[in-house]
Write an enzyme that holds these catalytic residues in place. Structure first.
Site, PDB file in Angstrom:
ATOM      1  N   ASP A 176      75.390 -28.620 -30.954  1.00  0.00           N
ATOM      2  CA  ASP A 176      76.418 -29.526 -30.426  1.00  0.00           C
ATOM      3  C   ASP A 176      77.048 -28.910 -29.181  1.00  0.00           C
ATOM      4  OD1 ASP A 176      79.071 -27.992 -31.239  1.00  0.00           O
ATOM      5  OD2 ASP A 176      77.676 -27.845 -32.926  1.00  0.00           O
ATOM      6  N   ASP A 226      80.389 -28.430 -28.952  1.00  0.00           N
ATOM      7  CA  ASP A 226      81.741 -28.089 -29.380  1.00  0.00           C
ATOM      8  C   ASP A 226      82.649 -29.283 -29.083  1.00  0.00           C
ATOM      9  OD1 ASP A 226      83.269 -26.034 -30.703  1.00  0.00           O
ATOM     10  OD2 ASP A 226      84.344 -25.738 -28.823  1.00  0.00           O
TER      11      ASP A 226
END
Length: 297
Positions: free
Chosen positions: A210, A212
């Site tokens: 991802d 974040d």
């Protein structure tokens, strides 16, 4: 006890690989309590490899309460000389995209002193050098392996370790980017530092799940998002591990393997005998002792 020189710390998907054969689960006790779970020892790429589930079976242990010292001590007792740590990470830069593999070379420890972070307390004091916390030999090996199996690989990165278990706020995520951090995770510290104290070469195979929470055009990270991307990344991670372990020279000596030569601050005559016995597997090479006593811990 069977001697094993290579270990992988990660999730259950790693020790369930079809490429692993002749698997046995063993329990190893330590003066620091029980490890996260039973250690699986199996044959992979013609070598015996120990697999330790970092968060326990079923992912029941939180990053901030993991038995880090017990995990590293247990692997040292087995004779482990190399640890490949598999870390699911968030990216703090655009070009380190989900699905990419990074072999970080630096760590910033942003945990808040709640984790036991050293084997060396009263009785035997050591100040181990972690200027370069990751093994260069192991990092290059992992990067070459991941590239050979078709993954997109980045060979450097500064790895910010936060306590968790929550994810970062947007303000924190932007601050970490301003610091020059490239990745964010929750478990490489104190794991990497304890491995250095135990004279084990350590490197992270970090795979991005991802962005974040800093990336304004992407959804902020959630646990569901990480789990879904883990399922996508696992095949590349498994293939890279097989390739890396094939190429790993189990008896190679790296700077990590002699880390205590310049770290021990307490003179031998002043060391507490009970502490020496407690840390025997870790201190054995530096003090010229047998790694195990007749009565194993």
């Amino acid at each position: 006890m069977e001697e094993v020189k290579i270990a992988v710390i990660g999730g259950s998907g790693l020790y369930d690989m079809a490429a692993i054969s002749d698997v046995a689960a063993i329990d190893v006790d330590t003066p620091f309590g029980r490890p996260s779970g039973a250690i699986r020892i199996g044959s992979l790429s013609g070598k015996r490899v120990a697999f330790l589930p970092r968060h326990g079976d079923g992912h029941a242990l939180s990053p901030s309460t993991l038995p880090y010292r017990a995990n590293i001590y247990a692997l040292k007792r087995l004779g482990v000389r190399f640890i490949i740590a598999v870390n699911a990470v968030g990216s703090l830069r655009e070009d380190y995209a989900p699905g990419h593999i990074i072999t970080p070379d630096q760590i910033i420890d942003y945990t808040i002193q709640t984790r036991a972070r050293s084997f060396f307390e009263d009785g035997v004091v050591a100040h181990v050098s972690v200027a370069d916390p990751m093994s260069a030999y192991l990092r290059h090996l992992i990067a070459d392996a991941a590239q050979a199996v078709g993954a997109t690989v980045h060979r450097q990165g500064t790895f910010l370790i936060e306590d968790g278990p929550r994810f970062a706020t947007r303000a924190e995520s932007h601050m970490f980017r301003a610091w020059g951090c490239d990745l964010i995770g929750m478990t490489a510290a104190p794991e990497a530092f304890l491995a250095r104290e135990a004279e084990i070469a350590y490197a992270s195979l970090a795979h991005v799940t991802d962005y974040d929470s800093w990336h304004e055009s992407e959804e902020a990270v959630t646990s569901d998002m990480v789990i879904q991307t883990l399922a996508t990344n696992i095949n590349a991670v498994q293939l890279a591990l097989v390739q890396a372990i094939t190429q790993l020279h189990e008896d190679k000596i790296t700077p990590a393997h002699t880390a205590l030569d310049t770290a021990l601050a307490t003179p031998r005559a002043a060391m507490d005998a009970g502490v020496i016995e407690k840390l025997r597997p870790i201190l054995a090479r530096a003090l010229g002792l047998d790694a195990e006593t007749s009565e194993a811990q």
